[in-house]
Design a protein around this motif. Structure first.
Motif, PDB file in Angstrom:
ATOM      1  N   ASP A 138     -32.529  -5.579  16.101  1.00  0.00           N
ATOM      2  CA  ASP A 138     -31.582  -5.819  17.508  1.00  0.00           C
ATOM      3  C   ASP A 138     -31.257  -7.127  17.735  1.00  0.00           C
ATOM      4  O   ASP A 138     -31.361  -8.277  17.076  1.00  0.00           O
ATOM      5  N   SER A 139     -30.364  -7.277  18.629  1.00  0.00           N
ATOM      6  CA  SER A 139     -29.890  -8.551  19.117  1.00  0.00           C
ATOM      7  C   SER A 139     -30.980  -9.347  19.938  1.00  0.00           C
ATOM      8  O   SER A 139     -31.097  -9.103  21.032  1.00  0.00           O
ATOM      9  N   ASN A 165     -29.232 -10.047  13.167  1.00  0.00           N
ATOM     10  CA  ASN A 165     -28.582 -10.177  14.352  1.00  0.00           C
ATOM     11  C   ASN A 165     -29.472 -10.957  15.274  1.00  0.00           C
ATOM     12  O   ASN A 165     -29.137 -11.251  16.623  1.00  0.00           O
ATOM     13  N   ALA A 166     -30.277 -11.735  14.667  1.00  0.00           N
ATOM     14  CA  ALA A 166     -31.143 -12.559  15.635  1.00  0.00           C
ATOM     15  C   ALA A 166     -30.446 -14.096  15.610  1.00  0.00           C
ATOM     16  O   ALA A 166     -30.079 -14.502  14.679  1.00  0.00           O
ATOM     17  N   GLN A 167     -30.490 -14.452  16.913  1.00  0.00           N
ATOM     18  CA  GLN A 167     -30.042 -15.973  17.016  1.00  0.00           C
ATOM     19  C   GLN A 167     -31.178 -16.694  17.079  1.00  0.00           C
ATOM     20  O   GLN A 167     -32.256 -16.639  17.746  1.00  0.00           O
ATOM     21  N   LEU A 199     -39.390  -8.527  11.914  1.00  0.00           N
ATOM     22  CA  LEU A 199     -39.533  -7.319  11.480  1.00  0.00           C
ATOM     23  C   LEU A 199     -39.616  -6.201  12.623  1.00  0.00           C
ATOM     24  O   LEU A 199     -39.039  -5.326  12.745  1.00  0.00           O
ATOM     25  N   LEU A 200     -40.329  -6.486  13.767  1.00  0.00           N
ATOM     26  CA  LEU A 200     -40.427  -5.761  14.943  1.00  0.00           C
ATOM     27  C   LEU A 200     -39.231  -5.883  15.885  1.00  0.00           C
ATOM     28  O   LEU A 200     -39.187  -4.800  16.598  1.00  0.00           O
ATOM     29  N   GLN A 201     -38.347  -6.615  15.623  1.00  0.00           N
ATOM     30  CA  GLN A 201     -37.080  -6.646  16.131  1.00  0.00           C
ATOM     31  C   GLN A 201     -36.093  -5.418  15.949  1.00  0.00           C
ATOM     32  O   GLN A 201     -35.038  -5.244  16.563  1.00  0.00           O
ATOM     33  N   LYS A 202     -36.388  -5.000  14.880  1.00  0.00           N
ATOM     34  CA  LYS A 202     -35.609  -3.849  14.271  1.00  0.00           C
ATOM     35  C   LYS A 202     -34.316  -4.118  14.295  1.00  0.00           C
ATOM     36  O   LYS A 202     -33.525  -3.263  14.668  1.00  0.00           O
TER      37      LYS A 202
END
Length: 225
Positions: A166-167, A197-199, A161-164
């Motif tokens: 982002d990649s 967008n997370a790997q 969640l905190l990654q918003k």
């Protein structure tokens, strides 16, 4: 150029900008946005509603004359004040967009948690934006009172969640520890929902986490045999 001439030219440009603005703005939308903004600030509606309505009634009348720049000083003041307040309206709208994006992510987060808890508990946010849980009987449960597996799940999903969106490269070693088997099966999908967008890279012994991702799994023992 003298300061006097500069001031005159600057004033003229501002006047042109105000007059052009007054012929293009949607007065009703502007008034509605200001009303929402005033309510958000906790202003008493009784104290501003009639003044706001009167202001925009005058604005609508004067703005029609503004096309020919045939306005008095007092009339121009009404146009100018509307032009100035427009910047607050724009900032308010930008904040609304950001708030919508933020709460959209939180809504997805709560939805995922509640699907995983499957009715045993319900995840909710307080007015102070703090996460808490309720049992079927309505009893509130703080995060510190959750089981180790439930806390582990919160940590993993909370990070996503905190990654918003982002990649990110999401790396975790044995994320299955303390997690229920059904949660393990849904873990990668849940992270992807929170951040498409997370790997995701997991080092795991759990076939349930790998499950449908078998084609993307690498057996480390085979790499060193």
């Amino acid at each position: 150029m003298s300061e006097k001439h500069f001031a005159i030219r600057t004033h003229s440009r501002k006047k042109d900008a105000v007059l052009a603005f007054s012929t293009k703005i949607d007065a009703n939308e502007e008034k509605n946005s200001l009303t929402k903004l005033f309510n958000l600030l906790g202003l008493d509606k009784k104290k501003y509603e009639s003044k706001l309505n009167l202001h925009f009634e005058k604005f609508n009348t004067i703005s029609k004359r503004a096309e020919n720049a045939a306005v008095t000083v007092d009339q121009f003041a009404i146009l100018y004040n509307t032009w100035r307040s427009h910047s607050f309206v724009q900032e308010y709208k930008e904040l609304q967009k950001k708030e919508s994006i933020i709460f959209q992510s939180k809504d997805v987060f709560l939805k995922i948690l509640n699907e995983l808890f499957d009715g045993t508990k319900t995840a909710q946010l307080s007015d102070g934006n703090e996460l808490y849980f309720k049992t079927k009987n309505g009893k509130e449960i703080n995060i510190e009172d959750l089981s180790s597996g439930e806390k582990q799940l919160l940590i993993i999903l909370g990070e996503a969640l905190l990654q918003k969106s982002d990649s990110y490269i999401y790396i975790a070693d044995e994320p299955e520890l303390s997690l229920h088997i059904s949660w393990q099966e849904k873990l990668t999908a849940s992270i992807s929902q929170l951040n498409p967008n997370a790997q995701i890279l997991f080092a795991t012994h759990s076939p349930d986490i790998v499950s449908i991702h078998g084609d993307n799994a690498i057996e480390m023992e085979a790499c060193f045999s």
